[in-house]
Design a protein around this motif. Structure first.
Motif, PDB file in Angstrom:
ATOM      1  N   LYS A  42       0.819  -1.202   0.000  1.00 59.99           N
ATOM      2  CA  LYS A  42       0.000   0.000   0.000  1.00 59.99           C
ATOM      3  C   LYS A  42       0.860   1.261   0.000  1.00 59.99           C
ATOM      4  O   LYS A  42       0.540   2.266  -0.650  1.00 59.99           O
ATOM      5  N   ALA A  43       1.965   1.223   0.736  1.00 61.64           N
ATOM      6  CA  ALA A  43       2.866   2.381   0.787  1.00 61.64           C
ATOM      7  C   ALA A  43       3.449   2.667  -0.585  1.00 61.64           C
ATOM      8  O   ALA A  43       3.588   3.837  -0.999  1.00 61.64           O
ATOM      9  N   ALA A  44       3.804   1.609  -1.319  1.00 69.85           N
ATOM     10  CA  ALA A  44       4.335   1.798  -2.674  1.00 69.85           C
ATOM     11  C   ALA A  44       3.275   2.408  -3.583  1.00 69.85           C
ATOM     12  O   ALA A  44       3.576   3.289  -4.412  1.00 69.85           O
ATOM     13  N   GLU A  45       2.034   1.952  -3.441  1.00 65.78           N
ATOM     14  CA  GLU A  45       0.943   2.512  -4.255  1.00 65.78           C
ATOM     15  C   GLU A  45       0.721   3.989  -3.922  1.00 65.78           C
ATOM     16  O   GLU A  45       0.528   4.819  -4.820  1.00 65.78           O
ATOM     17  N   ILE A  46       0.764   4.341  -2.641  1.00 64.42           N
ATOM     18  CA  ILE A  46       0.564   5.725  -2.216  1.00 64.42           C
ATOM     19  C   ILE A  46       1.719   6.605  -2.694  1.00 64.42           C
ATOM     20  O   ILE A  46       1.520   7.742  -3.154  1.00 64.42           O
ATOM     21  N   ALA A  47       2.958   6.084  -2.592  1.00 61.77           N
ATOM     22  CA  ALA A  47       4.126   6.838  -3.060  1.00 61.77           C
ATOM     23  C   ALA A  47       4.022   7.105  -4.559  1.00 61.77           C
ATOM     24  O   ALA A  47       4.365   8.207  -5.043  1.00 61.77           O
ATOM     25  N   LEU A  48       3.529   6.115  -5.322  1.00 63.84           N
ATOM     26  CA  LEU A  48       3.334   6.306  -6.762  1.00 63.84           C
ATOM     27  C   LEU A  48       2.252   7.354  -7.027  1.00 63.84           C
ATOM     28  O   LEU A  48       2.398   8.204  -7.926  1.00 63.84           O
ATOM     29  N   MET A  49       1.164   7.291  -6.239  1.00 62.66           N
ATOM     30  CA  MET A  49       0.081   8.259  -6.395  1.00 62.66           C
ATOM     31  C   MET A  49       0.594   9.679  -6.141  1.00 62.66           C
ATOM     32  O   MET A  49       0.260  10.613  -6.891  1.00 62.66           O
ATOM     33  N   LEU A  51       8.839  -4.174  -5.194  1.00 64.67           N
ATOM     34  CA  LEU A  51       7.843  -3.099  -5.167  1.00 64.67           C
ATOM     35  C   LEU A  51       8.419  -1.798  -5.719  1.00 64.67           C
ATOM     36  O   LEU A  51       7.743  -1.067  -6.470  1.00 64.67           O
ATOM     37  N   ILE A  52       9.657  -1.482  -5.359  1.00 63.38           N
ATOM     38  CA  ILE A  52      10.291  -0.252  -5.844  1.00 63.38           C
ATOM     39  C   ILE A  52      10.433  -0.289  -7.363  1.00 63.38           C
ATOM     40  O   ILE A  52      10.154   0.695  -8.062  1.00 63.38           O
ATOM     41  N   GLN A 103       8.277   1.876 -10.116  1.00 60.41           N
ATOM     42  CA  GLN A 103       9.235   2.834 -10.663  1.00 60.41           C
ATOM     43  C   GLN A 103       9.452   4.012  -9.695  1.00 60.41           C
ATOM     44  O   GLN A 103       9.325   5.190 -10.052  1.00 60.41           O
ATOM     45  N   LEU A 104       9.777   3.638  -8.458  1.00 67.02           N
ATOM     46  CA  LEU A 104       9.935   4.633  -7.401  1.00 67.02           C
ATOM     47  C   LEU A 104      11.410   4.920  -7.143  1.00 67.02           C
ATOM     48  O   LEU A 104      12.277   4.048  -7.313  1.00 67.02           O
ATOM     49  N   ASN A 105      11.676   6.132  -6.710  1.00 65.90           N
ATOM     50  CA  ASN A 105      12.969   6.433  -6.129  1.00 65.90           C
ATOM     51  C   ASN A 105      12.969   5.835  -4.717  1.00 65.90           C
ATOM     52  O   ASN A 105      12.065   6.121  -3.926  1.00 65.90           O
ATOM     53  N   ASP A 157      19.551   2.669  -0.920  1.00 65.55           N
ATOM     54  CA  ASP A 157      19.136   4.067  -0.734  1.00 65.55           C
ATOM     55  C   ASP A 157      17.746   4.176  -0.114  1.00 65.55           C
ATOM     56  O   ASP A 157      17.054   5.187  -0.318  1.00 65.55           O
ATOM     57  N   VAL A 158      17.329   3.160   0.646  1.00 65.44           N
ATOM     58  CA  VAL A 158      16.062   3.220   1.376  1.00 65.44           C
ATOM     59  C   VAL A 158      16.339   3.825   2.744  1.00 65.44           C
ATOM     60  O   VAL A 158      17.093   3.251   3.537  1.00 65.44           O
ATOM     61  N   PRO A 159      15.766   4.981   3.063  1.00 66.76           N
ATOM     62  CA  PRO A 159      16.031   5.603   4.372  1.00 66.76           C
ATOM     63  C   PRO A 159      15.456   4.783   5.520  1.00 66.76           C
ATOM     64  O   PRO A 159      14.417   4.130   5.379  1.00 66.76           O
TER      65      PRO A 159
END
Length: 606
Positions: A416-423, A454-455, A459-461, A492-494
């Motif tokens: 869900k976090a990946a989906e929200i970050a993409l949104m 997921l990243i 296609q997330l940073n 590079d994941v904080p």
């Protein structure tokens, strides 16, 4: 007794001596060697500690050397080996153990044979009888006692009987249950069931071995029984000389029953004495060891319908509650059972929960104190309980752990976090999303692979997905966990350290970690803001984190006064109800747009 008889019979059979041959051609050396060999073999089959086995072996070898060389001076080696064994027995206060009695008997036998040698012409080889007596006495006493001698047996100081094992020497659960039931039938007034257990034995067993742990347990239980003597307690059992007032339940857990209601504060006094005993260091073979004791009390009465096992469950429940609250002594209340039943009901419901339908995600922003920009938003899990409505994660996080759902729920929240970050990326908001771990779920290869997938899929940073981990988990990582942490850094994941307090042990671990964010516990902020004398401590923590290039976030900022306090401490960011309460993730883009609009118009967003 059969060992003694068989040893004599087998000795004669081994040499095939008839009565006539004994009279005509008796060879004392061969006969004594055969007797020694059989007694030696029988003795070596007994369960003995290492020192006793070695010394028995030395006695046998020295006696065979004496019979081979037929030199009386060689027999001094035999006497020396027996005296060494006696020295070790007396050193550990084992005056009446079978090896000690065997040593006494052997020395007496040697003295008698020596006197006989002075007044007769008997062969000096008969001195070997002392060794044979020494070995056979050990076999004979083992037969009479009906049980083998435990490893590292030790007679306790002040004990009137030899208790060889703390787990077997005291009455067990079944004996206590029988006595308890009889008391409950006959009693006319209430009593108090006390259950106590020792902490720290796992570490002792791992570092020093179970033998040391067993010896320490023997020492502790002996001291405790002496404290309980003469009190208004239920007598559970007795040996030949004294009664026992407490029983062994399981592992390092014990219990006793106070039988008189007028002694209602007696359990507090006794538990206090038991805690004092357990806190006193005990030396075992040169090693100084110390344990801790926790106890729970349950009030019992003849009128209660609860059985012994149910009362015991209440005591164990009180122990568990006391452990969670970090209490040494806890008293059972019916509310504990109600909470436990409620917890079990939650676990049952969570086991059948549909994540998509029953779980919701809320968000809570972290605000930059200098620019008022949103540094990132933290996702918070909510559960639509069928009867209690929307529950905060704190109301069911422990149940998730107990139900074994931590891994699957974390995996779902990550998705869900990946989906929200993409949104947010599509909506042109450069705001990272953080998720909270329940424990160490992320610190395994499978979860890291899932995060990597997921990243790539969205296609997330990687910098836009932040992992928040509780301080007690992150600062106590084993080697594998530390390796996972390095892997996150390479991706590079904080990583954010959540709920940092002032524990010196935790603070010393900080320099070993590479953290992008550190959250100061809200309780710490509130407490130190009211105590000017300890604010320097908080400033020191913040300076240390800043030197480690970690951004410091103050949690629990719910008022302007607290905001002013954390700004004065040079915190980088803050989170709390002053800015907003947690909101549904459904409206996150509209909320962020409104916040940014106020910033663009140079207005304070909160």
């Amino acid at each position: 007794m059969c060992r003694w008889a068989l040893s004599l019979a087998f000795s004669l059979a081994a040499f095939n001596l008839s009565a006539a041959e004994v009279d005509m051609m008796f060879n004392p050396t061969s006969f004594l060697a055969g007797m020694l060999l059989i007694a030696w073999l029988l003795c070596m089959q007994l369960r003995q500690n290492t020192i006793t086995r070695i010394l028995n072996l030395n006695v046998g070898l020295a006696t065979l050397a004496f019979l081979s060389f037929q030199e009386p001076l060689v027999f001094l080696l035999v006497i020396f080996a027996i005296l060494v064994q006696l020295f070790f027995e007396l050193k550990d206060n084992q005056r009446y153990s079978r090896t000690a009695v065997a040593s006494y008997s052997a020395l007496v036998c040697a003295a008698i044979v020596f006197v006989v040698l002075q007044i007769t012409t008997v062969s000096p080889n008969f001195l070997a009888l002392a060794s044979i007596v020494y070995l056979l006495i050990q076999n004979l006493l083992a037969e009479l006692n009906g049980s083998p001698e435990p490893v590292n047996q030790m007679q306790l100081p002040g004990a009137t009987t030899e208790i060889t094992n703390a787990k077997q020497g005291y009455p067990d659960r079944a004996m206590f249950k029988a006595q308890f039931n009889q008391w409950q039938q006959d009693a006319t007034e209430t009593g108090h069931l006390v259950v106590f257990k020792f902490d720290g034995f796992s570490e002792i067993n791992q570092k020093l071995g179970h033998d040391f742990g067993d010896l320490l347990l023997v020492q502790l239980t002996s001291r405790i029984n002496s404290v309980l003597q003469g009190q208004a307690l239920l007598e559970i059992g007795r040996d030949a000389l004294k009664p026992f007032y407490f029983c062994h339940l399981n592992s390092v857990e014990y219990a006793f029953l106070i039988t008189q209601s007028e002694q209602k504060h007696l359990y507090e006094q006794l538990i206090g004495q038991l805690i004092q005993i357990s806190n006193q260091p005990i030396s075992i073979k040169g090693c100084l060891m110390q344990t801790a004791l926790r106890a729970a009390m349950v009030e019992v009465s003849p009128q209660q319908a609860l059985s012994f096992e149910e009362q015991l469950k209440c005591a164990y429940l009180a122990l568990d509650v006391g452990l969670k609250k970090n209490e040494v002594v806890s008293k059972y209340t019916p509310a504990m059972s109600e909470l436990r039943n409620e917890q079990l009901a939650k676990i049952g419901l969570l086991d059948q929960v549909d994540y998509e339908k029953d779980f919701e995600l809320y968000f809570h922003p972290v605000v930059n104190l200098k620019t008022n920009e949103i540094i990132f938003i933290e996702l918070l899990l909510r559960w639509n309980h069928p009867t209690k409505g929307l529950l905060d994660a704190s109301a069911f996080v422990n149940e998730i752990k107990i139900a074994g759902l931590s891994y699957s729920v974390t995996k779902w929240v990550l998705e869900k976090a990946a989906e929200i970050a993409l949104m947010l990326k599509v909506a042109d908001f450069k705001v990272p999303v953080s998720i909270n771990l329940f424990g160490s779920e992320l610190f395994n290869d499978e979860m890291i692979e899932h995060l990597t997938h997921l990243i790539a899929e969205h296609q997330l940073n990687p910098k836009y997905l932040i992992i928040e981990c509780p301080a007690n988990v992150l600062l106590n990582l084993e080697d594998k966990g530390a390796a996972i942490l390095k892997r996150l850094k390479a991706m590079d994941v904080p990583v954010c350290l959540d709920d940092l307090g002032v524990s010196p042990l935790l603070l010393t671990q900080l320099p070993k970690l590479t953290l992008q964010y550190v959250k100061l516990d809200d309780g710490l902020i509130t407490e130190l803001s009211q105590n000017s004398n300890t604010r320097n401590l908080l400033r020191g923590i913040i300076n240390m984190c800043s030197n480690l290039e970690s951004k410091v976030i103050a949690e629990g900022v719910a008022s302007s006064a607290l905001l002013e306090f954390v700004e004065g401490l040079q915190c980088d960011a803050a989170q709390g109800y002053l800015f907003t309460r947690p909101l549904s993730i459904v409206g996150v883009t509209a909320w962020l747009a409104q916040w940014q609009q106020k910033l663009d118009h140079q207005q304070r967003p909160y």
